[in-house]
Design an enzyme around this catalytic site. Structure first.
Site, PDB file in Angstrom:
ATOM      1  N   GLU A  81       0.826  -1.210   0.000  1.00 16.37           N
ATOM      2  CA  GLU A  81       0.000   0.000   0.000  1.00 16.37           C
ATOM      3  C   GLU A  81       0.857   1.256   0.000  1.00 16.37           C
ATOM      4  O   GLU A  81       1.643   1.471   0.928  1.00 16.37           O
ATOM      5  CB  GLU A  81      -0.901   0.014   1.238  1.00 16.37           C
ATOM      6  CG  GLU A  81      -1.794   1.250   1.307  1.00 16.37           C
ATOM      7  CD  GLU A  81      -2.665   1.302   2.556  1.00 16.37           C
ATOM      8  OE1 GLU A  81      -3.645   2.050   2.546  1.00 16.37           O
ATOM      9  OE2 GLU A  81      -2.353   0.597   3.545  1.00 16.37           O
ATOM     10  N   GLU A 101     -11.632   2.754   6.320  1.00 19.49           N
ATOM     11  CA  GLU A 101     -10.496   2.945   7.226  1.00 19.49           C
ATOM     12  C   GLU A 101     -10.406   4.435   7.561  1.00 19.49           C
ATOM     13  O   GLU A 101      -9.636   5.176   6.954  1.00 19.49           O
ATOM     14  CB  GLU A 101      -9.183   2.449   6.593  1.00 19.49           C
ATOM     15  CG  GLU A 101      -8.040   2.428   7.605  1.00 19.49           C
ATOM     16  CD  GLU A 101      -6.683   2.132   6.976  1.00 19.49           C
ATOM     17  OE1 GLU A 101      -5.868   1.486   7.640  1.00 19.49           O
ATOM     18  OE2 GLU A 101      -6.434   2.569   5.834  1.00 19.49           O
TER      19      GLU A 101
END
Length: 256
Positions: free
Chosen positions: A140, A237
């Site tokens: 990521e 998130e």
């Protein structure tokens, strides 16, 4: 925006509760799945029971950051730390296997340069091969405000590494929050990298709150994601405004 599915990221949502309780809270709130950051303090057997009771799948978890007290944020792009990086990968695979989690985010850490890139690639080859076909390995890109010095910061850098490693189960975690901060043009960049993307996350920009405000219009962005054929749950998130109890008005809006 019917048929959109969402996953509660329990690293941020209900993170004042033990993980099994947070899983149940996510179910009660109407989430379709859950994901977490570092579950290792909780026995996998307890998480497995909670997931079964809630009827939810754990989509993913992260490899250990290393020594957080000195600011470490992952180990896999740190030259010379391969034994620790691989121990963290082994730990994540063992835990993910026990709870039937679909993905592991292998954290790169704070580094830069060609030696760091080589270490990251070798560790990702190790992770992809060891995980096997049932677990996706994710990397990521993180923005340089939240993660200053982190090795991986752009979608394009991640795509280059994924193509170099060339393992079918290595994919990109595309977090619209980080991507917007690191250059924007989010829907075009999502489309351009779609074959390489293994998971999607969202939060408002710039405050990383619930995805119904801020400079990024998720009613547009998520519609585009769906039009491009994305059907897996999208990871919420974000940092709740009121401590650990999330504001969830957006969820009903975006699911309908």
């Amino acid at each position: 925006m019917g048929s959109m599915k969402f996953s509660a990221n329990l690293g941020f949502l209900w993170n004042d509760r033990p993980l099994p309780e947070a899983i149940r809270a996510a179910k009660d709130a109407g989430f379709d799945a859950v994901e977490c950051h570092w579950p290792y303090a909780v026995p996998a057997s307890e998480v497995k029971v909670a997931l079964k009771e809630a009827g939810l799948r754990m989509l993913g978890l992260n490899t250990s950051r290393g020594n957080v007290s000195v600011g470490e944020n992952g180990l896999s792009a740190l030259p010379g730390r391969e034994p620790e990086a691989r121990a963290a990968i082994d730990q994540a695979i063992e835990y993910a296997t026990e709870i039937s989690a679909k993905a592991i985010h292998v954290m790169a850490g704070n580094s830069s340069g060609p030696r760091a890139r080589s270490a990251f690639i070798e560790n990702l080859i190790y992770a992809s091969e060891k995980a096997g076909p049932d677990i996706t390995i994710l990397i990521e890109p993180l923005n340089h405000y939240n993660a200053p010095g982190y090795f991986l910061s752009t979608v394009e850098q991640a795509a280059d590494i994924i193509r170099t490693v060339a393992k079918p189960n290595l994919k990109m975690m595309f977090d619209f929050y980080h991507v917007q901060i690191m250059g924007g043009d989010v829907t075009r960049r999502f489309e351009a990298n779609l074959p390489l993307i293994g998971h999607v996350q969202i939060a408002s920009v710039p405050d990383r709150g619930s995805p119904d405000h801020g400079e990024l219009d998720y009613s547009f962005a998520l519609r585009r994601v769906r039009e491009l054929g994305w059907s897996s749950p999208i990871g919420a998130e974000y940092l709740p405004a009121n401590g650990a109890v999330p504001d969830l008005a957006w969820l009903a809006t975006f699911k309908n």
